[in-house]
Design an enzyme around this catalytic site. Structure first.
Site, PDB file in Angstrom:
ATOM      1  CE  LYS A  54      -3.726  -2.549   2.509  1.00 28.67           C
ATOM      2  NZ  LYS A  54      -4.236  -2.681   3.392  1.00 28.67           N
ATOM      3  CD  GLN A  98      -2.987  -4.539   6.711  1.00 31.24           C
ATOM      4  OE1 GLN A  98      -3.415  -3.719   6.121  1.00 31.24           O
ATOM      5  NE2 GLN A  98      -4.064  -6.580   6.484  1.00 31.24           N
ATOM      6  CG  ASP A 121      -9.047  -0.007   5.055  1.00 27.97           C
ATOM      7  OD1 ASP A 121      -8.608  -0.455   3.641  1.00 27.97           O
ATOM      8  OD2 ASP A 121      -9.084  -0.711   5.797  1.00 27.97           O
TER       9      ASP A 121
END
Ligand code: NAP
Length: 285
Positions: A54, A98, A121
């Site tokens: 990412k 994460q 997200d």
């Protein structure tokens, strides 16, 4: 006739190129690039691979990366303080915690603290609520990428019978909401669904997100359906989807492969979300 293969890698590459162009314009206009902060707690190697990917992808499109890697024994209070610090930092437009986090922390609590305006997200309760209400907000990356792939596959969503197999908060539920917003007629299946093959055979658009290798067989598919395979099942030999590709490709009109279908879209959509969040930061709340 064999189905058209929807090339997720190519669609993702186009999207990244578009994001890079738009990031350059944003940076020129605002004097700073959009910023994406990742928070990786502890040293789980699989999570590190995801976060590295990412961060690398962000840099490639000109997004500024803020890479936080606190130790695995960080206290709950310090982890919360870090998320709040990032919420308050104007250089940070997107925050990604994460998962999974170490056992003494609560991943749902931590991700839930991310400001909805920085929730790239799209998985916090507020973002999920905004999606359910059809209000503007940041949408989860994988389902958004599927909408792009459906367009690429020539699917007409308006009025179509769409069947989603899987009802996870991460994918199945937001996917169903997005399809509804596009005026599809949506059925969500799960482990208790009666006669799953019969339900799938109704689908003009069939989306499988189960986590069971090659569960969806060719004779579950309506001739001409567009099939999106979200599954990622590692076997000793290779990565397999949830759809028996060799059978399905003979029946569907378009289908995503695994790998090279849905997977590449997820990070590309994360980059697009970071740009959207940066634009939102410059518009009224
Ligand atoms: P999950 O949370 O495990 O959810 C799986 C869903 O499948 C559940 O709703 C479950 O039903 C349903 N299910 C399980 N067995 C079934 C059966 N025999 N018949 C019908 N439904 C069944 O998984 P997820 O996070 O949504 O992920 C699903 C798959 O997509 C995984 O392979 C994952 O790796 C992949 N994925 C890929 C990406 C990507 O970027 N490519 C992103 C996200 C997920 P119940 O609710 O009744 O248990």
């Amino acid at each position: 006739m064999a189905a058209r293969i929807i090339d997720g890698k190519a669609v993702a590459a186009r999207l990244r190129a578009q994001v890079a162009q738009d990031v350059a314009a944003f940076t020129a206009e605002h004097g700073r690039p959009p910023g994406l902060a990742t928070v990786l707690i502890g040293d789980d190697p699989a999570s590190a691979v995801y976060v590295n990917g990412k961060q690398k992808a962000s840099k490639e499109v000109g997004i500024a990366g803020f890479d936080h890697r606190p130790p695995g024994d960080i206290s709950r209070e310090s982890a919360i303080a870090l998320v709040q610090e990032l919420n308050d930092d104007p250089a940070v437009n997107g925050i990604l915690v994460q998962l999974p986090v170490p056992d003494h922390l609560d991943g749902v609590e931590l991700t839930g603290l991310v400001s909805p305006r920085k929730d790239v997200d799209g998985l916090t309760p507020i973002s999920a609520g905004l999606l359910a209400l059809g209000r503007p907000g940041l949408r989860p990356c994988t389902p958004t990428g599927v909408i792009d792939l459906l367009a690429e596959g020539g699917a007409h969503l308006e009025g179509a019978e769409a069947v989603v197999i899987g009802r996870s908060n991460l994918f199945g539920k937001p996917m169903a909401q997005l399809l509804l917003q596009h005026n599809a007629t949506v059925t969500v299946c799960h482990s208790r669904t009666h006669d799953l093959p019969a339900v799938c055979r109704r689908a003009d658009i069939l989306i499988a997100a189960v986590g069971r290798a090659e569960m969806v067989r060719g004779d579950w598919i309506k001739p001409g359906a567009v099939v999106i395979d979200v599954g990622m099942n590692r076997t000793p030999e290779r990565l397999l989807g949830d759809v028996a590709f060799d059978e399905a490709v003979e029946v569907a009109s378009a289908i995503t492969p695994v790998p090279g279908g849905v997977g590449p879209m997820t990070i590309a959509c994360l980059l697009r979300n970071t740009l959207l969040a940066a634009r939102m930061a410059h518009s009224p709340a």
